[in-house]
Write a protein that holds these residues in place. Structure first.
Motif, mmCIF file in Angstrom:
data_model
loop_
_atom_site.group_PDB
_atom_site.id
_atom_site.type_symbol
_atom_site.label_atom_id
_atom_site.label_comp_id
_atom_site.label_asym_id
_atom_site.label_seq_id
_atom_site.Cartn_x
_atom_site.Cartn_y
_atom_site.Cartn_z
ATOM 1 N N UNK A 115 0.780 -1.165 -0.418
ATOM 2 C CA UNK A 115 -0.157 0.068 -0.133
ATOM 3 C C UNK A 115 1.152 1.415 0.326
ATOM 4 N N UNK A 116 0.669 2.517 -0.472
ATOM 5 C CA UNK A 116 0.828 3.360 -0.743
ATOM 6 C C UNK A 116 0.626 4.656 -1.305
ATOM 7 N N UNK A 117 2.203 5.268 -1.943
ATOM 8 C CA UNK A 117 0.975 7.214 -2.513
ATOM 9 C C UNK A 117 -0.587 6.400 -3.274
ATOM 10 N N UNK A 118 -0.557 5.626 -4.369
ATOM 11 C CA UNK A 118 -1.501 5.257 -5.156
ATOM 12 C C UNK A 118 -2.630 4.437 -4.947
ATOM 13 N N UNK A 119 -2.329 3.812 -3.582
ATOM 14 C CA UNK A 119 -3.579 2.910 -3.251
ATOM 15 C C UNK A 119 -4.142 4.122 -1.913
ATOM 16 N N UNK A 120 -3.046 4.690 -1.685
ATOM 17 C CA UNK A 120 -3.886 5.481 -0.643
ATOM 18 C C UNK A 120 -5.046 6.786 -1.680
ATOM 19 N N UNK A 121 -4.375 7.018 -2.629
ATOM 20 C CA UNK A 121 -4.885 8.382 -3.126
ATOM 21 C C UNK A 121 -7.032 7.530 -3.830
ATOM 22 N N UNK A 122 -6.090 6.185 -3.470
ATOM 23 C CA UNK A 122 -7.147 5.757 -4.650
ATOM 24 C C UNK A 122 -8.819 5.308 -3.748
ATOM 25 N N UNK A 123 -8.310 5.175 -1.811
ATOM 26 C CA UNK A 123 -8.687 5.076 -0.799
ATOM 27 C C UNK A 123 -9.179 6.602 -0.493
ATOM 28 N N UNK A 124 -8.232 7.461 -0.737
ATOM 29 C CA UNK A 124 -9.235 8.407 0.029
ATOM 30 C C UNK A 124 -9.986 9.140 -1.050
ATOM 31 N N UNK A 125 -10.062 9.161 -2.200
ATOM 32 C CA UNK A 125 -10.811 9.040 -3.441
ATOM 33 C C UNK A 125 -12.568 8.413 -2.823
ATOM 34 N N UNK A 126 -12.290 7.622 -2.678
ATOM 35 C CA UNK A 126 -13.244 6.766 -2.414
ATOM 36 C C UNK A 126 -13.998 7.058 -1.119
ATOM 37 N N UNK A 127 -13.655 7.568 0.020
ATOM 38 C CA UNK A 127 -13.740 7.525 1.239
ATOM 39 C C UNK A 127 -14.147 9.256 0.939
ATOM 40 N N UNK A 128 -14.199 9.928 -0.306
ATOM 41 C CA UNK A 128 -14.265 11.260 0.426
ATOM 42 C C UNK A 128 -13.384 12.700 1.037
ATOM 43 N N UNK A 129 -12.906 11.706 1.089
ATOM 44 C CA UNK A 129 -11.909 13.032 1.915
ATOM 45 C C UNK A 129 -10.409 13.715 1.494
ATOM 46 N N UNK A 130 -9.753 14.460 1.837
ATOM 47 C CA UNK A 130 -8.781 15.203 0.931
ATOM 48 C C UNK A 130 -7.711 14.497 1.506
ATOM 49 N N UNK A 131 -6.541 13.966 0.659
ATOM 50 C CA UNK A 131 -5.229 13.893 0.775
ATOM 51 C C UNK A 131 -5.237 14.998 1.732
ATOM 52 N N UNK A 132 -3.641 14.916 2.207
ATOM 53 C CA UNK A 132 -2.988 15.746 3.110
ATOM 54 C C UNK A 132 -1.486 15.261 3.395
ATOM 55 N N UNK A 133 -0.629 15.685 2.347
ATOM 56 C CA UNK A 133 0.513 14.638 2.273
ATOM 57 C C UNK A 133 1.952 15.538 4.053
ATOM 58 N N UNK A 134 2.510 14.168 3.811
ATOM 59 C CA UNK A 134 3.792 14.749 4.682
ATOM 60 C C UNK A 134 5.193 14.138 3.853
ATOM 61 N N UNK A 135 5.901 14.694 4.076
ATOM 62 C CA UNK A 135 7.197 14.473 2.871
ATOM 63 C C UNK A 135 8.429 14.262 4.515
ATOM 64 N N UNK A 136 9.220 13.590 3.713
ATOM 65 C CA UNK A 136 9.997 13.143 4.657
ATOM 66 C C UNK A 136 10.744 14.423 4.489
ATOM 67 N N UNK A 137 11.482 14.446 5.838
ATOM 68 C CA UNK A 137 13.168 15.228 6.175
ATOM 69 C C UNK A 137 13.696 15.054 7.602
ATOM 70 N N UNK A 138 13.309 13.891 7.477
ATOM 71 C CA UNK A 138 14.738 12.609 8.316
ATOM 72 C C UNK A 138 15.142 12.597 7.912
ATOM 73 N N UNK A 139 15.758 10.883 7.220
ATOM 74 C CA UNK A 139 16.589 10.728 6.637
ATOM 75 C C UNK A 139 16.370 11.356 4.866
ATOM 76 N N UNK A 140 15.621 12.060 4.389
ATOM 77 C CA UNK A 140 15.640 12.687 3.198
ATOM 78 C C UNK A 140 15.369 14.113 2.829
ATOM 79 N N UNK A 141 15.624 14.785 2.242
ATOM 80 C CA UNK A 141 15.320 15.828 1.588
ATOM 81 C C UNK A 141 14.429 16.915 0.779
ATOM 82 N N UNK A 142 15.158 17.723 0.205
ATOM 83 C CA UNK A 142 14.662 18.498 -0.643
ATOM 84 C C UNK A 142 13.892 17.727 -2.054
ATOM 85 N N UNK A 143 15.426 17.579 -2.953
ATOM 86 C CA UNK A 143 15.249 16.223 -3.577
ATOM 87 C C UNK A 143 13.284 15.683 -3.976
#
Ligand code: AHR
Length: 498
Positions: free
Chosen positions: A105-133
């Protein structure tokens, strides 16, 4: 019997009821995603493997936005592991929760689930082990229509149209020493600024949330917000706040007034943001994204992750079982969030399913509602229009942490000719009569109360209905005076129409 008085006047508004106040949170943690949202072998699973029994409850709960994929998890997450053909996706160690992440289960599954649930997705990016790129890559994957590498990958994997995610969290709880890639306020302020600046080069209209404090009790609280906002001022729209409450040694009465902490937390973050505005001679207002809040018994066994060589997939973790008292505190926290609608622009109860959650889903089995489901669902369903300023005068409680506080707490909302008052009686032992002065010409609609003589009663898979809101027959309207008896440790809602 003691009496509390309050006045409802539709002219005294705080601001609009924001649908985003009724957000929730889905993290790759325990059984929130796997056997919560996603269980392909479940009898109710749809063609995408989503549990439709859970989807039905998410809709009934009235959730508006869902923050994803963490939480502490996001600070070690490689989002690319979770897209593309499922059989090619790697299993990874999730260091935050000492679990094995299958990445089915990843980003595409979450977006498909959010559409079925009728919710607005709010995403978080990894600024712990990763960065801008990597944040830019994920944004490109989600929001760029076509033509670029990651946009084309999304089109090939799952979706011809971009997901157009508006709200993005710049990391998670970066002030916490437990966070993978934990940073000082200066370090975080820099990376948040650079990430935000670059993300806006792809999409200037994003709403970006900088990490605030993980709780008001963090030693860096206040100074963290000041430093981060001073650095990131021109690049972010909101700063986050996180708060979890549970009954501690001070006892039940003290726990019942936990919303006093949330009130102070919001006021102090707002004051800090306004101090930075003053220093910068800026008219900009920074909002608060209260994107993790709930009752959570952090010190109990369900919150202890596995250790050693054991890295299980979707273990039972943080599966707190909530009491009636917990539900009253949750209802009160929602009153606090609404009361601050001028400053709290978004909020997410943590979390949605199985993990410190209102919705429970047994693997291969049924769903059931925790006690905390009810105040959330009813507040989301009936808070409409504008939030009204409510002043309360009544019996008080002496709190060791907060001093003398009102036993009754309340907020009201009003839309056109309809209003709703949400109330809690936080007194451990006393029934309190509440007398509410309402606008002329009102009729009394339903009056519901959530209460049990045993405030420690908990719902279970066998019985999740003994404690559900019931009609409160004490409610009467005489002219412009609405009177209602609120039992000790109870949450209530009364509706009015003109
Ligand atoms: O919601 C559980 C955890 O609480 C989240 O992963 C983290 O952000 C917070 O400390």
């Amino acid at each position: 019997m003691d009496t509390a008085r309050l006045v409802i006047n539709p002219d005294f508004t705080v601001g609009p009821v924001r649908r985003r106040t009724f957000g929730s949170f889905v993290e790759h943690l325990g059984r929130c995603v796997y056997t919560g949202l996603h269980e392909p072998d479940h009898p109710t699973a749809d063609e995408d493997g989503f549990r439709t029994d859970v989807l039905d409850l998410v809709k009934e709960l009235g959730v508006s936005t869902v923050r994803y994929p963490g939480g502490n998890f996001v600070s070690g997450y490689r989002w690319e592991d979770g897209v593309g053909p499922v059989d090619d996706r790697p299993q990874r160690l999730d260091l935050a929760w000492h679990s094995m992440e299958p990445n089915t289960f990843g980003t595409d599954e979450f977006m498909a689930w959010a559409a079925k649930a009728g919710v607005e997705p709010m995403m978080a990016v990894n600024l712990g082990t990763r960065g801008v790129a990597e944040a830019l890559d994920l944004l490109e994957y989600c929001n760029v229509p076509a033509g670029s590498h990651w946009a084309e990958q999304r089109r090939m994997n799952a979706a011809a149209d971009p997901y157009r995610v508006t709200m993005w969290c710049l990391g998670n709880e970066m002030d916490g020493p437990w966070q993978i890639g934990h940073k000082t306020a200066q370090e975080y302020g820099r990376i948040a600024t650079e990430t935000a600046r670059a993300m806006r080069m792809i999409d200037p209209d994003l709403e970006l949330v900088a990490c605030g404090s993980s709780s008001r009790s963090m030693p860096t609280f206040g100074e963290w917000e000041r430093t981060v906002l001073t650095e990131a001022w021109d690049h972010v729209d909101m700063i986050s706040a996180h708060a979890y409450y549970w009954e501690k040694e001070a006892g039940l009465q003290e726990f019942l007034v936990s919303a006093e902490d949330m009130d102070r937390f919001i006021n102090q973050v707002a004051a800090t943001a306004d101090t930075v505005a003053a220093a910068r001679k800026s008219d900009k207002m920074i909002g608060i994204s209260f994107d993790e809040w709930n009752v959570w018994y952090q010190d109990r066994t369900p919150s202890k992750p596995p250790t050693g060589d054991d890295w299980p997939v979707a273990p039972r973790l943080l599966e707190d079982n909530y009491s009636v008292a917990d539900a009253v505190v949750v209802g009160n926290l929602m009153i606090s969030l609404l009361r601050h609608t001028d400053r709290v622009w978004s909020a997410s109860q943590a979390q949605l399913v199985n993990v410190i959650a209102p919705i429970m889903a047994e693997p291969g089995g049924p769903t059931w509602k925790q006690t905390i489901f009810h105040p959330f669902a009813l507040t989301s369903a009936h808070a409409r229009g504008d939030v009204l300023r409510v002043v309360i005068d009544g019996p008080t409680i002496d709190s060791s942490e907060f001093g003398t506080v009102q036993a009754i707490d309340a907020v009201a909302t009003w839309e056109d000719d309809e209003g709703t008052v949400f109330l809690v009686n936080r007194h451990e032992t006393d029934t309190i009569t509440v007398s509410i002065e309402v606008p002329a010409g009102c009729r009394l609609g339903e009056a519901l109360t959530l209460h049990h003589d045993d405030p420690r009663w908990q719902a279970s898979v066998e019985d999740d209905t003994t404690v559900a809101p019931r009609p409160n027959d004490s409610a009467t309207l005489d002219g412009q005076t609405l009177t209602i008896d609120l039992p000790p440790i109870s949450w209530s809602m009364t509706r009015l129409a003109r």
